[in-house]
Write a protein that holds these residues in place. Sequence first.
Motif, mmCIF file in Angstrom:
data_model
loop_
_atom_site.group_PDB
_atom_site.id
_atom_site.type_symbol
_atom_site.label_atom_id
_atom_site.label_comp_id
_atom_site.label_asym_id
_atom_site.label_seq_id
_atom_site.Cartn_x
_atom_site.Cartn_y
_atom_site.Cartn_z
ATOM 1 N N SER A 178 0.853 -1.184 0.000
ATOM 2 C CA SER A 178 0.000 0.000 0.000
ATOM 3 C C SER A 178 0.894 1.241 0.000
ATOM 4 O O SER A 178 2.047 1.198 0.445
ATOM 5 C CB SER A 178 -0.911 0.016 1.228
ATOM 6 N N LYS A 220 -2.203 7.482 -2.936
ATOM 7 C CA LYS A 220 -2.742 6.124 -2.850
ATOM 8 C C LYS A 220 -2.611 5.378 -4.168
ATOM 9 O O LYS A 220 -2.434 4.165 -4.181
ATOM 10 C CB LYS A 220 -4.212 6.163 -2.428
ATOM 11 N N ASP A 221 -2.688 6.114 -5.293
ATOM 12 C CA ASP A 221 -2.582 5.481 -6.614
ATOM 13 C C ASP A 221 -1.140 5.467 -7.136
ATOM 14 O O ASP A 221 -0.900 5.123 -8.286
ATOM 15 C CB ASP A 221 -3.511 6.157 -7.616
ATOM 16 N N ARG A 264 0.790 7.812 -8.049
ATOM 17 C CA ARG A 264 1.035 8.717 -9.167
ATOM 18 C C ARG A 264 1.753 9.995 -8.751
ATOM 19 O O ARG A 264 2.114 10.795 -9.597
ATOM 20 C CB ARG A 264 -0.282 9.070 -9.867
ATOM 21 N N ASN A 278 4.584 0.492 -9.344
ATOM 22 C CA ASN A 278 3.287 0.327 -8.711
ATOM 23 C C ASN A 278 2.138 0.796 -9.594
ATOM 24 O O ASN A 278 1.033 0.274 -9.485
ATOM 25 C CB ASN A 278 3.267 1.046 -7.363
ATOM 26 N N THR A 279 2.373 1.750 -10.459
ATOM 27 C CA THR A 279 1.321 2.244 -11.343
ATOM 28 C C THR A 279 1.101 1.296 -12.518
ATOM 29 O O THR A 279 -0.041 0.990 -12.872
ATOM 30 C CB THR A 279 1.670 3.651 -11.867
ATOM 31 N N ASP A 284 -0.770 10.949 -17.120
ATOM 32 C CA ASP A 284 -1.417 10.093 -18.116
ATOM 33 C C ASP A 284 -0.579 10.019 -19.385
ATOM 34 O O ASP A 284 -0.473 8.961 -20.000
ATOM 35 C CB ASP A 284 -2.821 10.618 -18.451
#
Length: 160
Positions: A11, A37-38, A40, A78-79, A111
């Motif tokens: 996490s 959390k994501d 990014r 992680n992304t 993105d």
Amino acid sequence: MIKKFTQWLTSASGLRRILNIYGPYLGAGVRVRYLAKDFREAKVEMKLRWFNRNYVGTHFGGSLFSMIDPFYMLLLMNTLGRDYIVWDASAEIDFVKPGRGVVSAHFMVTDAMLAEIRDKTADGEKFLPTYEVHIVDADGELVARARKTLYIRRKPARED
């Protein structure tokens, strides 16, 4: 128990806690202040202390570099997920002015970055993008500029 620890470690909040007690970061005085959390976005900072200052009383260059070292790799691993191999390939840093007081760095995975990675690795080829990171002082003035080149490749599909 092991499954719970693994979930905590993967996490964002768990990884941030681990990085903040990681020996090299403790020794340099580096703190991960934010990890989205994501995965990014990340923000790190380092206060000038007796143990991370150089002979002339400013931030030690090695500590400035270690402050930014793993973050693009960690964020992208992680992304992108387990379908990709992500490694640090090379790095360079330019020291622009002496660092005094609190210095910080900010990392963003956009993105556009993800789209480029997916496009360049779709056929299994390696991709070596370079991302620039600025280390700034409390006034927002540039202290150092670093460039991190990553090795990214999509893993081959597994046959069952």
